[in-house]
Design a protein around this motif. Sequence first.
Motif, mmCIF file in Angstrom:
data_model
loop_
_atom_site.group_PDB
_atom_site.id
_atom_site.type_symbol
_atom_site.label_atom_id
_atom_site.label_comp_id
_atom_site.label_asym_id
_atom_site.label_seq_id
_atom_site.Cartn_x
_atom_site.Cartn_y
_atom_site.Cartn_z
ATOM 1 N N TYR A 1 0.800 -1.177 0.093
ATOM 2 C CA TYR A 1 0.015 -0.032 -0.040
ATOM 3 C C TYR A 1 0.861 1.164 0.108
ATOM 4 O O TYR A 1 0.440 2.413 0.614
ATOM 5 N N TYR B 1 3.573 1.704 1.724
ATOM 6 C CA TYR B 1 4.485 1.972 2.760
ATOM 7 C C TYR B 1 5.751 1.448 2.705
ATOM 8 O O TYR B 1 5.592 -0.014 2.424
ATOM 9 N N THR B 2 7.017 2.098 2.894
ATOM 10 C CA THR B 2 8.178 1.300 3.078
ATOM 11 C C THR B 2 8.997 1.685 4.073
ATOM 12 O O THR B 2 8.775 2.888 4.918
ATOM 13 N N PHE B 3 9.705 0.719 4.954
ATOM 14 C CA PHE B 3 10.338 0.809 6.112
ATOM 15 C C PHE B 3 11.562 0.278 6.009
ATOM 16 O O PHE B 3 12.030 -0.457 5.052
ATOM 17 N N ARG C 1 11.873 2.094 11.017
ATOM 18 C CA ARG C 1 11.481 3.531 10.860
ATOM 19 C C ARG C 1 10.772 3.405 9.319
ATOM 20 O O ARG C 1 11.449 2.747 8.573
ATOM 21 N N GLN C 2 9.846 4.348 9.227
ATOM 22 C CA GLN C 2 9.058 4.335 8.036
ATOM 23 C C GLN C 2 10.126 5.392 7.072
ATOM 24 O O GLN C 2 10.295 6.642 7.715
ATOM 25 N N GLY D 1 5.658 6.387 2.395
ATOM 26 C CA GLY D 1 3.937 6.154 2.484
ATOM 27 C C GLY D 1 3.464 6.906 3.474
ATOM 28 O O GLY D 1 3.879 7.792 4.443
ATOM 29 N N GLY D 2 2.004 6.728 3.804
ATOM 30 C CA GLY D 2 1.624 7.258 4.867
ATOM 31 C C GLY D 2 0.784 8.641 4.508
ATOM 32 O O GLY D 2 0.234 9.506 5.089
#
Length: 180
Positions: free
Chosen positions: A159, A161-163, A175-176, A179-180
Motif C-alpha cells: 500500500y 509503505y516502505t520501512f 523506521r518508515q 508512505g502514509g
Amino acid sequence: MRAIAGAVLAAVIVAGCGGGSEDPSPPSPPPTTETADGITVPPSTKSAEDLTESPSSTETGDDATEPPSPPGPETPAPTFTAPDGSVPSELVGEWDGDGTPVRFDKIRFSQEGGVSLIYNTGRVVEGTAVVDGTSMTLYVPGGPIPYSSWSIEEFDAGYGYTFENLMLDGVSYVRQIAGG
C-alpha cells in the motif's frame, strides 16, 4: 533407721539455711544519708567504677574533648566524556524499538555522531556512536554498549509503505521511509 536419716537431713537443711545459727541477728538496714534539711536519702547506686570516673569537660570547665569536625567535601563523581562520534548517513534519524522494558524504546542518531537512547519511561541517555565497519559502540553514561554487528534492510509493507529495519546484534529497530 529411716527416722534417724530423716532427722539428720532436716538438721543439715536447717543449718545450711542459717536456721541453726546460735546468734540470730536481723539483717542490717541499708545505710542512708541525711541532708541538711533533715530529709533521708538512700545511698547512690553507682558502682565503684562510676565513682572513679574523671569529671566531664562541663564539670571542670575546660574543653578536653572537642566535637568531631564536619566531614570533608565529597569526592565528585567522575564526569562522563564520550569520544567523538561518527556514523554513516544511512543511520541518521530516529528508529523505533519493540518497547521491551529492558531495552530502549527508540534510538536516535545525529549527523555529528551523537546518539540518544530513549526509554519507554521517558528517560533519555545521550552520548556518541562510533561505527567501525559492521560493528558499533554507543558511548553513553554507565559504560559503552558494544554491538558486534549492525545492518539495515529495506522492506515494502504494501500500500505504498516502505520501512527500514535496523538490526543491532539481532535486536530490531524500524523506521518508515515512504508512505502514509
